[in-house]
Scaffold this active site. Structure first.
Site, PDB file in Angstrom:
ATOM      1  N   CYS A  36      -8.256 -17.406 -40.165  1.00 19.68           N
ATOM      2  CA  CYS A  36      -8.338 -15.962 -39.981  1.00 19.68           C
ATOM      3  C   CYS A  36      -7.725 -15.236 -41.186  1.00 19.68           C
ATOM      4  O   CYS A  36      -6.792 -15.737 -41.818  1.00 19.68           O
ATOM      5  CB  CYS A  36      -7.613 -15.555 -38.702  1.00 19.68           C
ATOM      6  SG  CYS A  36      -8.421 -16.115 -37.187  1.00 19.68           S
TER       7      CYS A  36
ATOM      8  N   CYS B 112      -1.650 -14.879 -30.444  1.00 13.20           N
ATOM      9  CA  CYS B 112      -2.914 -14.443 -31.048  1.00 13.20           C
ATOM     10  C   CYS B 112      -3.902 -15.601 -31.090  1.00 13.20           C
ATOM     11  O   CYS B 112      -5.074 -15.446 -30.725  1.00 13.20           O
ATOM     12  CB  CYS B 112      -2.642 -13.914 -32.452  1.00 13.20           C
ATOM     13  SG  CYS B 112      -4.080 -13.156 -33.241  1.00 13.20           S
TER      14      CYS B 112
ATOM     15  N   CYS C 204      -3.178 -23.967 -35.062  1.00 12.11           N
ATOM     16  CA  CYS C 204      -3.577 -22.819 -34.246  1.00 12.11           C
ATOM     17  C   CYS C 204      -3.388 -23.070 -32.764  1.00 12.11           C
ATOM     18  O   CYS C 204      -3.271 -22.129 -31.979  1.00 12.11           O
ATOM     19  CB  CYS C 204      -5.017 -22.434 -34.538  1.00 12.11           C
ATOM     20  SG  CYS C 204      -6.245 -23.661 -34.026  1.00 12.11           S
TER      21      CYS C 204
END
Length: 243
Positions: free
Chosen positions: A209, A128, A235
């Site tokens: 997020c 993702c 991330c």
């Protein structure tokens, strides 16, 4: 006065300074000096600052704006951000006079192919992050020879020993806040009368997020609320090559 040694001076017709040499020059420099030297070494049109507009982002953006508010700022709009973060971006753009903020989104065809149900954050958070952050950043950085980010050693983990300047495999990477303390960040907020991120009051010490950010309990590390319950701590934009 320039902090660049004569042999490090650079123009677009010459090779960029070596990261190790720049790091030696800047290892004890202030954040403003690091940004000013990056600007001199690379040039405004080839230098970008990458910001999440998160809980501590205003401090770096304030220092940059004091040096040159027209340095391009790249903001990764992942499609999973809090509305408060998007509003905070707009607030800081106005407050600091930032003149070139570029909101970069993931490619729609990639999202349709790899995350059609918007559940990838749960089943494979690394994937993702790759399609929503890593790949869009690599695309956004293509015109640039160097970038600035806000990582700090006091954040711990993989960030505990970051240099002030490094080579990310494709371009120079400046970490002007590598040496700063949490107290120094707070001082920049106070002296600059910077507005806090709206979610700080709700207990979010680090904001990314929505699905992968949570409130931090008293005494927890600031980034404890990121990817809670997983071994994941980054991330990927600081661990992957940006070429």
């Amino acid at each position: 006065m320039s902090l660049l040694a004569p042999e490090l001076s650079s123009s677009r017709t010459n090779p960029l300074p070596a990261a190790d040499a720049l790091n030696d020059v800047l290892r004890a420099a202030s954040p403003a000096q690091v940004i000013a030297t990056a600007l001199e070494a690379v040039g405004r049109e080839r230098l970008a600052l990458v910001s999440s507009f998160g809980t501590e982002s205003a401090a770096l953006l304030k220092v940059m704006a004091d040096v040159d508010p027209s340095i391009p700022v790249i903001f990764l709009d992942t499609g999973w951000l809090f509305e408060e973060t998007l509003a905070y971006r707009d607030t800081l753009i106005k407050a600091l006079g930032l003149s070139d903020v570029r909101s970069i989104k993931p490619l729609q065809q990639t999202l349709s192919r790899e995350d059609p149900d918007r559940e990838l954050w749960f089943s494979d958070p690394d994937a993702c992050c790759r399609i929503r952050k890593v790949e869009p950043l690599a695309r956004a950085l293509k015109p640039f020879d160097a970038w600035i980010n806000g990582r700090k050693r006091f954040q711990g983990g993989a960030r505990a020993e970051i240099p002030v300047v490094e080579d990310d495999g494709a371009r120079l990477k400046f970490n002007p806040f590598a040496n700063v303390s949490r107290e120094e960040v707070e001082a920049i907020f106070k002296v600059g009368k910077l507005p806090p991120h709206p979610l700080v009051a709700s207990g979010y010490l680090s904001v990314g997020c929505m699905p992968c950010s949570s409130r931090s309990a008293a005494g927890e590390d600031a980034r404890a609320g990121r990817w809670r319950g997983r071994t994941k701590t980054e991330c990927g934009i600081h661990t992957a090559k940006t070429s």
